[in-house]
Design an enzyme around this catalytic site. Structure first.
Site, PDB file in Angstrom:
ATOM      1  N   PRO A   2       0.844  -1.214   0.000  1.00  0.00           N
ATOM      2  CA  PRO A   2       0.000   0.000   0.000  1.00  0.00           C
ATOM      3  C   PRO A   2       0.871   1.254   0.000  1.00  0.00           C
ATOM      4  O   PRO A   2       1.764   1.400   0.825  1.00  0.00           O
ATOM      5  CB  PRO A   2      -0.775  -0.110   1.321  1.00  0.00           C
ATOM      6  CG  PRO A   2      -0.637  -1.532   1.763  1.00  0.00           C
ATOM      7  CD  PRO A   2       0.659  -2.031   1.193  1.00  0.00           C
ATOM      8  N   GLU A   3       0.629   2.117  -0.955  1.00  0.00           N
ATOM      9  CA  GLU A   3       1.351   3.385  -1.042  1.00  0.00           C
ATOM     10  C   GLU A   3       0.451   4.494  -0.496  1.00  0.00           C
ATOM     11  O   GLU A   3      -0.685   4.241  -0.115  1.00  0.00           O
ATOM     12  CB  GLU A   3       1.723   3.668  -2.511  1.00  0.00           C
ATOM     13  CG  GLU A   3       2.715   2.669  -3.088  1.00  0.00           C
ATOM     14  CD  GLU A   3       4.149   2.931  -2.611  1.00  0.00           C
ATOM     15  OE1 GLU A   3       4.397   3.937  -1.932  1.00  0.00           O
ATOM     16  OE2 GLU A   3       5.015   2.093  -2.922  1.00  0.00           O
ATOM     17  N   HIS A  91      -4.782 -14.736   9.314  1.00  0.00           N
ATOM     18  CA  HIS A  91      -4.140 -13.436   9.076  1.00  0.00           C
ATOM     19  C   HIS A  91      -4.991 -12.244   9.502  1.00  0.00           C
ATOM     20  O   HIS A  91      -4.581 -11.110   9.329  1.00  0.00           O
ATOM     21  CB  HIS A  91      -3.729 -13.240   7.607  1.00  0.00           C
ATOM     22  CG  HIS A  91      -2.900 -14.350   7.063  1.00  0.00           C
ATOM     23  ND1 HIS A  91      -1.734 -14.774   7.670  1.00  0.00           N
ATOM     24  CD2 HIS A  91      -3.071 -15.142   5.968  1.00  0.00           C
ATOM     25  CE1 HIS A  91      -1.231 -15.778   6.956  1.00  0.00           C
ATOM     26  NE2 HIS A  91      -2.020 -16.021   5.932  1.00  0.00           N
ATOM     27  N   ARG A 110       1.754 -10.802   5.953  1.00  0.00           N
ATOM     28  CA  ARG A 110       3.210 -10.778   6.135  1.00  0.00           C
ATOM     29  C   ARG A 110       3.619 -10.132   7.459  1.00  0.00           C
ATOM     30  O   ARG A 110       4.775 -10.188   7.820  1.00  0.00           O
ATOM     31  CB  ARG A 110       3.872 -10.070   4.947  1.00  0.00           C
ATOM     32  CG  ARG A 110       3.608 -10.842   3.644  1.00  0.00           C
ATOM     33  CD  ARG A 110       4.303 -10.227   2.463  1.00  0.00           C
ATOM     34  NE  ARG A 110       5.753 -10.284   2.595  1.00  0.00           N
ATOM     35  CZ  ARG A 110       6.603  -9.734   1.740  1.00  0.00           C
ATOM     36  NH1 ARG A 110       6.138  -9.095   0.693  1.00  0.00           N
ATOM     37  NH2 ARG A 110       7.895  -9.824   1.929  1.00  0.00           N
TER      38      ARG A 110
END
Ligand SMILES: [Zn+2]
Length: 270
Positions: A2-3, A91, A110
């Site tokens: 995500p930017e 997750h 992650r």
């Protein structure tokens, strides 16, 4: 990853469901993010009303009456609203349950993201030394010009340095340099004032366009199976090494700068 535009879109997507709501409880199923989630997060946040959802760089600041939850999405995190009773999948590490019956659910396969608590978030060690936001007037070509004098580093890692300006990730740096016609390998100190003015305008234009495109995905932040649709815009250079330039047809080259892939057109970018 995500930017800044995805983080800003997340902020806009979740804020209407959070602001004014009281937190009923916080469930942490796995604390092991980039830094451990504080053990007392539930005690700190439960019972408090959420008063604002702000963003600084790629950090989301979920402000309660006393204290702020600082969240970063890391490499693979996302936040969305679900019915509080919806069984969690793998997750899905955190639920912040609200009196509305919804829960803000944090998913991060992650686990490079973060959820931290601070009474003074803008002075938190992660945020205190950040440069200006790219879409504010504090950031302009003059700032780039002045901070770059006598800098020998390449211009691309220079504009990706969070102390210079925040939120210019690899995609946006690559595309803005293409649009401004600047070779990403050029020494930051050798770029003229006029070209930095053009570059700052392109950084703002490209980020704003991505945020605009993200606006169409806002409804994806509630219900459904999550995964708010990240958005693509037409890419001229990023990820296009060895392909023909869309402007002049020359084969784009690919170099590594600061360990990041950096495609550029040897004819359009000088
Ligand atoms: Zn070209």
């Amino acid at each position: 990853m995500p930017e800044l535009p995805e983080v800003e879109t997340t902020r806009r997507g979740i804020a209407p469901h959070l602001v004014g709501q009281r937190v009923s409880r916080v469930i942490v199923r796995d604390r092991r993010l980039r830094w451990p989630i504080p053990e007392d997060l539930d005690v700190r946040l439960s019972g408090q009303k959420i008063v604002a959802v702000e963003r600084r760089a790629k950090y989301l600041l979920i402000q309660a009456e006393v204290g702020t939850l600082i969240s970063h999405l890391g490499m693979s995190g996302n936040l969305r609203l679900v019915d509080a009773g919806l069984p969690p999948l793998k997750h899905e590490h955190v639920d912040i349950e609200l009196e509305s019956g919804l829960a803000l659910r944090y998913t991060d396969p992650r686990r490079f993201g973060a959820m931290l608590w601070s009474l003074d978030p803008l002075n938190h060690e992660l945020l205190a030394r950040l440069g200006p936001e790219p879409l504010t007037d504090v950031f302009d070509g003059l700032r780039l010009f002045e901070l770059s004098r006598s800098r020998a580093m390449a211009v691309k890692p220079f504009i990706m340095d969070n102390a210079i300006v925040v939120g210019v990730g690899n995609i946006y740096a690559t595309e803005a340099l293409f649009a401004a016609g600047i070779d990403p390998r050029r020494a930051a100190g050798s770029v003229s004032k006029a070209r930095y003015i053009k570059l700052a305008i392109e950084i703002k234009r490209i980020l704003a366009a991505a945020i605009e495109r993200g606006g169409t995905t806002l409804r994806d932040f509630i219900g459904g199976d999550g995964q708010p649709g990240y958005f693509q815009q037409e890419l001229f250079a990023y990820g296009r090494g060895e392909q023909p330039c869309k402007v002049c047809g020359t084969t784009l080259r690919d170099v590594k700068l600061g360990q990041r892939a950096s495609a550029y057109c040897p004819k359009c970018q000088k």
